[in-house]
Design an enzyme around this catalytic site. Structure first.
Site, PDB file in Angstrom:
ATOM      1  N   LYS A 180       0.837  -1.208   0.000  1.00  0.00           N
ATOM      2  CA  LYS A 180       0.000   0.000   0.000  1.00  0.00           C
ATOM      3  C   LYS A 180       0.875   1.263   0.000  1.00  0.00           C
ATOM      4  O   LYS A 180       0.671   2.165  -0.807  1.00  0.00           O
ATOM      5  CB  LYS A 180      -0.928   0.003   1.232  1.00  0.00           C
ATOM      6  CG  LYS A 180      -1.814  -1.228   1.342  1.00  0.00           C
ATOM      7  CD  LYS A 180      -2.712  -1.197   2.569  1.00  0.00           C
ATOM      8  CE  LYS A 180      -1.997  -1.289   3.901  1.00  0.00           C
ATOM      9  NZ  LYS A 180      -1.353  -2.573   4.193  1.00  0.00           N
ATOM     10  N   ARG A 211     -10.095   0.361   8.507  1.00  0.00           N
ATOM     11  CA  ARG A 211      -9.681  -0.994   8.866  1.00  0.00           C
ATOM     12  C   ARG A 211     -10.769  -1.744   9.604  1.00  0.00           C
ATOM     13  O   ARG A 211     -10.565  -2.908   9.968  1.00  0.00           O
ATOM     14  CB  ARG A 211      -8.459  -0.900   9.784  1.00  0.00           C
ATOM     15  CG  ARG A 211      -7.147  -1.106   9.091  1.00  0.00           C
ATOM     16  CD  ARG A 211      -6.085  -0.887  10.146  1.00  0.00           C
ATOM     17  NE  ARG A 211      -4.927  -1.674   9.924  1.00  0.00           N
ATOM     18  CZ  ARG A 211      -3.816  -1.202   9.348  1.00  0.00           C
ATOM     19  NH1 ARG A 211      -3.735   0.020   8.914  1.00  0.00           N
ATOM     20  NH2 ARG A 211      -2.779  -1.987   9.227  1.00  0.00           N
ATOM     21  N   ARG A 262      11.991  -5.303   5.158  1.00  0.00           N
ATOM     22  CA  ARG A 262      11.696  -3.892   4.840  1.00  0.00           C
ATOM     23  C   ARG A 262      12.542  -2.919   5.660  1.00  0.00           C
ATOM     24  O   ARG A 262      12.791  -3.116   6.827  1.00  0.00           O
ATOM     25  CB  ARG A 262      10.215  -3.609   5.129  1.00  0.00           C
ATOM     26  CG  ARG A 262       9.881  -2.124   5.075  1.00  0.00           C
ATOM     27  CD  ARG A 262       8.418  -1.863   5.074  1.00  0.00           C
ATOM     28  NE  ARG A 262       7.747  -2.415   6.244  1.00  0.00           N
ATOM     29  CZ  ARG A 262       6.433  -2.386   6.395  1.00  0.00           C
ATOM     30  NH1 ARG A 262       5.663  -1.866   5.459  1.00  0.00           N
ATOM     31  NH2 ARG A 262       5.874  -2.899   7.483  1.00  0.00           N
ATOM     32  N   ARG A 298      10.740  -1.005  11.431  1.00  0.00           N
ATOM     33  CA  ARG A 298       9.603  -0.792  12.322  1.00  0.00           C
ATOM     34  C   ARG A 298       9.568  -1.800  13.467  1.00  0.00           C
ATOM     35  O   ARG A 298       9.912  -2.965  13.285  1.00  0.00           O
ATOM     36  CB  ARG A 298       8.296  -0.868  11.508  1.00  0.00           C
ATOM     37  CG  ARG A 298       7.988   0.442  10.826  1.00  0.00           C
ATOM     38  CD  ARG A 298       6.876   0.373   9.831  1.00  0.00           C
ATOM     39  NE  ARG A 298       5.718  -0.435  10.216  1.00  0.00           N
ATOM     40  CZ  ARG A 298       4.642  -0.558   9.452  1.00  0.00           C
ATOM     41  NH1 ARG A 298       4.567   0.077   8.292  1.00  0.00           N
ATOM     42  NH2 ARG A 298       3.641  -1.313   9.836  1.00  0.00           N
ATOM     43  N   ARG A 334      -0.881  -8.989  13.314  1.00  0.00           N
ATOM     44  CA  ARG A 334      -1.409  -8.022  12.336  1.00  0.00           C
ATOM     45  C   ARG A 334      -2.281  -8.740  11.292  1.00  0.00           C
ATOM     46  O   ARG A 334      -3.321  -8.232  10.868  1.00  0.00           O
ATOM     47  CB  ARG A 334      -0.253  -7.278  11.653  1.00  0.00           C
ATOM     48  CG  ARG A 334       0.379  -6.226  12.556  1.00  0.00           C
ATOM     49  CD  ARG A 334       1.799  -5.899  12.174  1.00  0.00           C
ATOM     50  NE  ARG A 334       1.940  -5.201  10.918  1.00  0.00           N
ATOM     51  CZ  ARG A 334       3.111  -5.041  10.285  1.00  0.00           C
ATOM     52  NH1 ARG A 334       4.227  -5.535  10.802  1.00  0.00           N
ATOM     53  NH2 ARG A 334       3.162  -4.383   9.167  1.00  0.00           N
TER      54      ARG A 334
HETATM   55  P1  AP5 Z   1       4.827  -1.623   1.869  1.00  0.00           P
HETATM   56  O1  AP5 Z   1       4.503  -0.797   0.679  1.00  0.00           O
HETATM   57  O2  AP5 Z   1       5.544  -0.972   2.998  1.00  0.00           O
HETATM   58  O3  AP5 Z   1       3.502  -2.383   2.386  1.00  0.00           O
HETATM   59  P2  AP5 Z   1       2.238  -1.860   3.181  1.00  0.00           P
HETATM   60  O4  AP5 Z   1       1.044  -2.491   2.553  1.00  0.00           O
HETATM   61  O5  AP5 Z   1       2.261  -0.373   3.295  1.00  0.00           O
HETATM   62  O6  AP5 Z   1       2.489  -2.577   4.561  1.00  0.00           O
HETATM   63  P3  AP5 Z   1       2.406  -2.035   6.049  1.00  0.00           P
HETATM   64  O7  AP5 Z   1       3.217  -2.967   6.885  1.00  0.00           O
HETATM   65  O8  AP5 Z   1       2.725  -0.583   6.121  1.00  0.00           O
HETATM   66  O9  AP5 Z   1       0.888  -2.260   6.338  1.00  0.00           O
HETATM   67  P4  AP5 Z   1       0.209  -2.301   7.680  1.00  0.00           P
HETATM   68  O10 AP5 Z   1      -1.188  -2.183   7.249  1.00  0.00           O
HETATM   69  O11 AP5 Z   1       0.528  -3.481   8.525  1.00  0.00           O
HETATM   70  O12 AP5 Z   1       0.851  -1.082   8.507  1.00  0.00           O
HETATM   71  P5  AP5 Z   1       0.336   0.346   8.891  1.00  0.00           P
HETATM   72  O13 AP5 Z   1       1.491   1.250   8.988  1.00  0.00           O
HETATM   73  O14 AP5 Z   1      -0.825   0.724   8.061  1.00  0.00           O
HETATM   74  O15 AP5 Z   1       5.650  -2.888   1.366  1.00  0.00           O
HETATM   75  C1  AP5 Z   1       6.152  -3.858   2.272  1.00  0.00           C
HETATM   76  C2  AP5 Z   1       7.511  -4.379   1.800  1.00  0.00           C
HETATM   77  O16 AP5 Z   1       7.332  -5.103   0.579  1.00  0.00           O
HETATM   78  C3  AP5 Z   1       8.529  -3.265   1.443  1.00  0.00           C
HETATM   79  O17 AP5 Z   1       9.810  -3.682   1.822  1.00  0.00           O
HETATM   80  C4  AP5 Z   1       8.407  -3.106  -0.089  1.00  0.00           C
HETATM   81  O18 AP5 Z   1       9.606  -2.656  -0.675  1.00  0.00           O
HETATM   82  C5  AP5 Z   1       8.057  -4.515  -0.516  1.00  0.00           C
HETATM   83  N1  AP5 Z   1       7.174  -4.553  -1.693  1.00  0.00           N
HETATM   84  C6  AP5 Z   1       6.107  -3.731  -1.940  1.00  0.00           C
HETATM   85  N2  AP5 Z   1       5.502  -4.079  -3.109  1.00  0.00           N
HETATM   86  C7  AP5 Z   1       6.205  -5.155  -3.591  1.00  0.00           C
HETATM   87  C8  AP5 Z   1       6.063  -5.980  -4.742  1.00  0.00           C
HETATM   88  N3  AP5 Z   1       5.082  -5.781  -5.640  1.00  0.00           N
HETATM   89  N4  AP5 Z   1       6.945  -6.990  -4.920  1.00  0.00           N
HETATM   90  C9  AP5 Z   1       7.937  -7.217  -4.015  1.00  0.00           C
HETATM   91  N5  AP5 Z   1       8.147  -6.455  -2.898  1.00  0.00           N
HETATM   92  C10 AP5 Z   1       7.270  -5.450  -2.684  1.00  0.00           C
HETATM   93  O19 AP5 Z   1      -0.240   0.090  10.362  1.00  0.00           O
HETATM   94  C11 AP5 Z   1       0.626  -0.222  11.434  1.00  0.00           C
HETATM   95  C12 AP5 Z   1      -0.176  -0.316  12.726  1.00  0.00           C
HETATM   96  O20 AP5 Z   1      -0.781   0.950  13.023  1.00  0.00           O
HETATM   97  C13 AP5 Z   1      -1.349  -1.294  12.743  1.00  0.00           C
HETATM   98  O21 AP5 Z   1      -0.927  -2.611  13.023  1.00  0.00           O
HETATM   99  C14 AP5 Z   1      -2.207  -0.694  13.855  1.00  0.00           C
HETATM  100  O22 AP5 Z   1      -1.681  -0.975  15.131  1.00  0.00           O
HETATM  101  C15 AP5 Z   1      -2.066   0.790  13.611  1.00  0.00           C
HETATM  102  N6  AP5 Z   1      -3.080   1.328  12.669  1.00  0.00           N
HETATM  103  C16 AP5 Z   1      -2.831   1.908  11.462  1.00  0.00           C
HETATM  104  N7  AP5 Z   1      -3.968   2.286  10.864  1.00  0.00           N
HETATM  105  C17 AP5 Z   1      -4.978   1.922  11.708  1.00  0.00           C
HETATM  106  C18 AP5 Z   1      -6.394   2.005  11.630  1.00  0.00           C
HETATM  107  N8  AP5 Z   1      -6.995   2.545  10.547  1.00  0.00           N
HETATM  108  N9  AP5 Z   1      -7.108   1.517  12.656  1.00  0.00           N
HETATM  109  C19 AP5 Z   1      -6.524   0.988  13.740  1.00  0.00           C
HETATM  110  N10 AP5 Z   1      -5.187   0.856  13.884  1.00  0.00           N
HETATM  111  C20 AP5 Z   1      -4.412   1.320  12.870  1.00  0.00           C
HETATM  112 MG    MG Z   2       2.438   1.010   4.874  1.00  0.00          MG
END
Ligand code: AP5
Ligand code: MG
Length: 213
Positions: free
Chosen positions: A13, A87, A126, A160, A171
């Site tokens: 994402k 979410r 990552r 992270r 997660r």
């Molecule tokens: P990346 O692009 O970083 O993936 P992402 O989908 O953004 O993954 P996240 O880990 O950020 O998602 P998340 O939903 O767990 O975390 P968030 O910060 O939202 O890519 C990942 C890796 O893969 C990278 O190394 C990249 O280079 C590689 N990659 C990407 N595309 C690729 C491809 N096509 N091929 C190969 N490699 C690839 O949330 C974190 C925490 O915050 C949650 O757990 C929760 O505690 C809290 N939180 C956030 N939002 C909310 C909400 N709305 N409600 C409640 N709690 C929340």
């Molecule tokens: Mg992300």
């Protein structure tokens, strides 16, 4: 144009949101990034949610809805990319209300479909540039040999607190229990498009561009 990028942790994402910001002047609203920033700037809320996030659990709806509400009132540029929000079904309903209040519409919901095995490998490899936030990956997008960020030349990289196998399991559990029902919710509203998140980064980008036109 306002869109949601929907997918499990590691689906890509954040990676794809950056392209949309650069090429379409959109604004990325990542609730995960906002919560991590709140922690780094030492706010009470940031400290309160840090442990919840490190365990891989969801933060309460009120907190994230409040964060999004603040942003929607500001400059809208080429539109918003909701990354990691909504979410839960309650967050999805709140988003619909907030957009309506601003006279905005939701134009697309893009589900980035991947399989769980790929996610562990992606997440544990990552790192993120501390200066510009560019996402790197030890296997698929390594930090260049000179140790400088491929995007801005920064030399400091972060990993992270929740990027380990135990937190990732939690997660994923949260995703399947609370977030994946949104796939049916947006399908029923006729707003869902699906892209193959397992392809190479550039191929995923091409699929998203095709959906957005
Ligand atoms: P990346 O692009 O970083 O993936 P992402 O989908 O953004 O993954 P996240 O880990 O950020 O998602 P998340 O939903 O767990 O975390 P968030 O910060 O939202 O890519 C990942 C890796 O893969 C990278 O190394 C990249 O280079 C590689 N990659 C990407 N595309 C690729 C491809 N096509 N091929 C190969 N490699 C690839 O949330 C974190 C925490 O915050 C949650 O757990 C929760 O505690 C809290 N939180 C956030 N939002 C909310 C909400 N709305 N409600 C409640 N709690 C929340
Ligand atoms: Mg992300």
């Amino acid at each position: 144009m306002n869109i949601i990028l929907l997918g499990p942790p590691g689906a890509g994402k954040g990676t794809q949101a950056r392209f949309l910001c650069e090429e379409r002047d959109m604004i990325q609203l990542s609730t995960g990034d906002m919560l991590r920033d709140a922690k780094e700037s030492g706010t009470e809320m940031g400290n309160r949610v840090a442990e919840v996030m490190a365990r891989g659990e969801l933060v309460t709806d009120d907190i994230v809805i409040g964060l999004i509400r603040e942003k929607l009132e500001g400059d809208k540029k080429g539109g918003f990319i909701f990354d990691g929000f909504p979410r839960t079904l309650a967050q999805a309903d709140a988003l619909a209300d907030l957009l309506a209040e601003e006279g905005e519409t939701l134009d697309a919901v893009i589900e980035m479909r991947v399989d769980d095995e790929a996610l562990v490998a992606r997440i544990t490899a990552r790192s993120t540039c501390a200066t510009c936030g560019e996402v790197h990956n030890d296997n698929t997008k390594p930090i260049p040999e000179d140790g400088k960020c491929a995007h801005c030349g920064g030399t400091e990289f972060k990993r992270r607190a929740d990027d380990n196998e135990d937190s990732l399991k939690q997660r994923l559990m949260e995703y399947y229990k609370k977030t994946s029902p949104l796939i049916g919710y947006y399908y029923a509203k006729d707003q869902l498009s699906v892209v193959n998140g397992l392809g190479e980064i550039k191929d995923v980008k091409a699929e998203i561009d095709k959906v957005l036109g």
